[in-house]
Design a protein around this motif. Structure first.
Motif, PDB file in Angstrom:
ATOM      1  N   THR A   1       2.639  -2.693  -7.277  1.00  7.32           N
ATOM      2  CA  THR A   1       4.082  -2.715  -7.032  1.00  7.32           C
ATOM      3  C   THR A   1       4.371  -2.625  -5.545  1.00  7.32           C
ATOM      4  O   THR A   1       3.801  -1.780  -4.847  1.00  7.32           O
ATOM      5  N   VAL A   2       5.267  -3.488  -5.063  1.00  9.50           N
ATOM      6  CA  VAL A   2       5.742  -3.438  -3.685  1.00  9.50           C
ATOM      7  C   VAL A   2       7.205  -3.014  -3.693  1.00  9.50           C
ATOM      8  O   VAL A   2       8.022  -3.593  -4.415  1.00  9.50           O
ATOM      9  N   VAL A   3       7.525  -1.998  -2.908  1.00  8.97           N
ATOM     10  CA  VAL A   3       8.904  -1.550  -2.743  1.00  8.97           C
ATOM     11  C   VAL A   3       9.372  -1.944  -1.348  1.00  8.97           C
ATOM     12  O   VAL A   3       8.702  -1.627  -0.359  1.00  8.97           O
ATOM     13  N   VAL A   4      10.500  -2.623  -1.268  1.00  6.69           N
ATOM     14  CA  VAL A   4      11.035  -3.064   0.018  1.00  6.69           C
ATOM     15  C   VAL A   4      11.898  -1.956   0.620  1.00  6.69           C
ATOM     16  O   VAL A   4      12.895  -1.542   0.009  1.00  6.69           O
ATOM     17  N   SER A  27       0.366   1.282   2.146  1.00  7.60           N
ATOM     18  CA  SER A  27       0.119   1.840   0.817  1.00  7.60           C
ATOM     19  C   SER A  27       0.689   3.251   0.747  1.00  7.60           C
ATOM     20  O   SER A  27       0.793   3.944   1.763  1.00  7.60           O
ATOM     21  N   SER A  28       1.065   3.700  -0.437  1.00  4.11           N
ATOM     22  CA  SER A  28       1.612   5.043  -0.629  1.00  4.11           C
ATOM     23  C   SER A  28       0.850   5.747  -1.736  1.00  4.11           C
ATOM     24  O   SER A  28       1.028   5.440  -2.919  1.00  4.11           O
ATOM     25  N   VAL A  76       1.150   1.407  -5.302  1.00  4.89           N
ATOM     26  CA  VAL A  76       2.465   1.158  -4.698  1.00  4.89           C
ATOM     27  C   VAL A  76       2.283   0.899  -3.203  1.00  4.89           C
ATOM     28  O   VAL A  76       1.584   1.649  -2.510  1.00  4.89           O
ATOM     29  N   TYR A  77       2.936  -0.155  -2.723  1.00  9.77           N
ATOM     30  CA  TYR A  77       2.959  -0.490  -1.308  1.00  9.77           C
ATOM     31  C   TYR A  77       4.402  -0.510  -0.820  1.00  9.77           C
ATOM     32  O   TYR A  77       5.319  -0.853  -1.572  1.00  9.77           O
ATOM     33  N   LEU A  78       4.585  -0.147   0.437  1.00 11.50           N
ATOM     34  CA  LEU A  78       5.914  -0.130   1.052  1.00 11.50           C
ATOM     35  C   LEU A  78       6.002  -1.250   2.078  1.00 11.50           C
ATOM     36  O   LEU A  78       5.230  -1.275   3.041  1.00 11.50           O
ATOM     37  N   LYS A  79       6.927  -2.185   1.866  1.00 13.40           N
ATOM     38  CA  LYS A  79       7.181  -3.245   2.844  1.00 13.40           C
ATOM     39  C   LYS A  79       8.196  -2.707   3.831  1.00 13.40           C
ATOM     40  O   LYS A  79       9.378  -2.550   3.524  1.00 13.40           O
TER      41      LYS A  79
END
Length: 412
Positions: free
Chosen positions: A307-310, A32-33, A44-47
């Motif tokens: 939202t997930v950001v790759v 998570s960010s 927002v999460y960072l994959k």
């Protein structure tokens, strides 16, 4: 069941690819960010695919493609062309499957990427001065030796392998509403978007997919508007991992049906994103892997749910990292570069330095010259680079100089 048929892999293909890819690829962390959540106005999460084996998602598609070759094809080995991530993905996949791999790379390839590819066991051939040159040489090698050419993105098996990342996202963040990721040739976004769309349609739920390209090389942005795969003339970009001239054929057929929007970001935007990921998320990410974060930071992603950001890769050359950090600091107004004319008499340099110091900024570089264009005989020019705390602080430094009779001019 889904009420439409998409081009490329079916959901069963993605599930089968996941079983194969699980033998070599890690399930990468989902972080998570807090900072990016605040910027976007939604969770927002960072994959973190930058933490994948070989440093990027590419091993997924490469391993899936190599795994389904016939025994006859495997006996001839495989060949690929790449300046970085695809090379390492194919090399590792071939090693894991006991296959001979030959990788063509351009002569100027970054040394860490060259060495990593060799360390994974591939025979590396340096050929030409661009990826296109290496690609031609690889195809000629395939024709003459029978080695199976492994394309970087435009193949159903490669797309199916990349799509396993999408299935992981759904496992880790089941309530995800939006996925943001980079687009180069289109292998990653075609796979992820197709896989998650097919899962969600079976569940009777929707999902939003946003692709991000470097502004200097954005064929998908143009192609989506025109409704047909369209070539552009790429210009240099720090996000060289996604710099392509034209979308992949199968990739575009998928993307045009399942991707909701394609946006672009500048190199300065990307540099700021890399710096933010370093400082806020403690993640080392290459420029191509950071463009999704850049899109959020430039307010090009509407806050519609989780939202997930790759973060698609972390293979950045240390020398490039040094330049990118400097550019990111400058783009964030934390690295102020300006020049100022001074009377040619003792004490002027010391006075300017004193003013900067009183404003709590730090001088990191100084150029003092009598030979600047337009200078009078009795004048010198001072060029300074200083560290500040951000735009407001930089403006305060400039105002203090003006208040003391100087006329500083910013240098971009």
């Amino acid at each position: 069941m889904t009420d439409r048929t998409l081009a490329g892999p079916t959901l069963d293909d993605f599930l089968a690819a996941r079983e194969r890819v699980s033998k070599v690829a890690h399930v990468t962390p989902m972080e998570s960010s807090t900072y990016l959540s605040r910027v976007l106005g939604a969770p927002v999460y960072l994959k973190c695919e930058n933490l994948q084996r070989t440093g990027s998602y590419k091993v997924r598609g490469a391993f899936n493609r190599l795994s389904v070759l016939s025994e006859e094809e495997k006996s001839h080995g495989v060949v690929a062309a790449s300046a970085g991530n695809h090379a390492q993905g194919v090399a590792l996949a071939a090693r894991e499957l006991g296959l001979k791999a030959t990788i063509f790379m351009p002569v100027g390839v970054a040394l860490p990427k060259l060495q990593a590819t060799r360390d994974y066991g591939a025979d590396v051939v340096l050929s030409g001065h661009s990826v296109e040159d290496a690609l031609r040489a690889a195809k000629e090698f395939s024709d003459s030796t029978g080695a199976v050419f492994i394309p970087p993105y435009d193949h159903a098996d490669v797309i199916a392998g990349q799509g396993t990342l999408g299935l992981e996202i759904l496992d880790q963040v089941p309530d995800v509403d939006t996925i943001v990721m980079a687009i180069g040739g289109g292998g990653l976004i075609a796979g992820v978007a197709s896989a998650v769309t097919q899962v969600r349609e079976r569940q009777g739920r929707g999902i939003r997919i946003i692709g991000v390209q470097a502004a200097n090389s954005a064929p998908y942005a143009v192609s989506m508007k025109l409704g047909a795969a369209t070539a552009v003339v790429p210009t240099p970009t720090i996000a060289d991992g996604i710099a392509v001239a034209k979308p992949g054929v199968l990739n575009f057929e998928i993307v045009k049906d399942v991707v909701d929007e394609v946006v672009t970001v500048s190199d300065d935007d990307t540099a700021r994103a890399i710096l933010t990921l370093l400082e806020r998320a403690k993640q080392v990410v290459e420029p191509a892997g950071a463009v999704g974060v850049a899109a959020i930071m430039t307010e090009q992603v509407e806050p519609l749910g989780t939202t997930v950001v790759v973060l698609s890769g972390g293979n950045i050359d240390p020398l490039m990292m040094e330049r990118v950090i400097s550019r990111g600091l400058a783009a964030s107004d934390r690295y102020l570069h300006f020049r100022v004319g001074l009377p040619d008499r003792p004490g002027q340099l010391a006075r300017v330095s004193e003013i900067v110091s009183e404003a709590n900024a730090n001088v990191v570089e100084v150029l003092h010259t009598r030979h600047g264009r337009g200078l009078q005989i009795s004048e010198v020019e001072l060029e300074l680079s200083i560290e500040t705390r951000g735009p407001e602080h930089a403006e305060q430094v400039m105002e203090r100089l003006v208040e003391n009779g100087f006329k500083p001019v910013r240098v971009e």
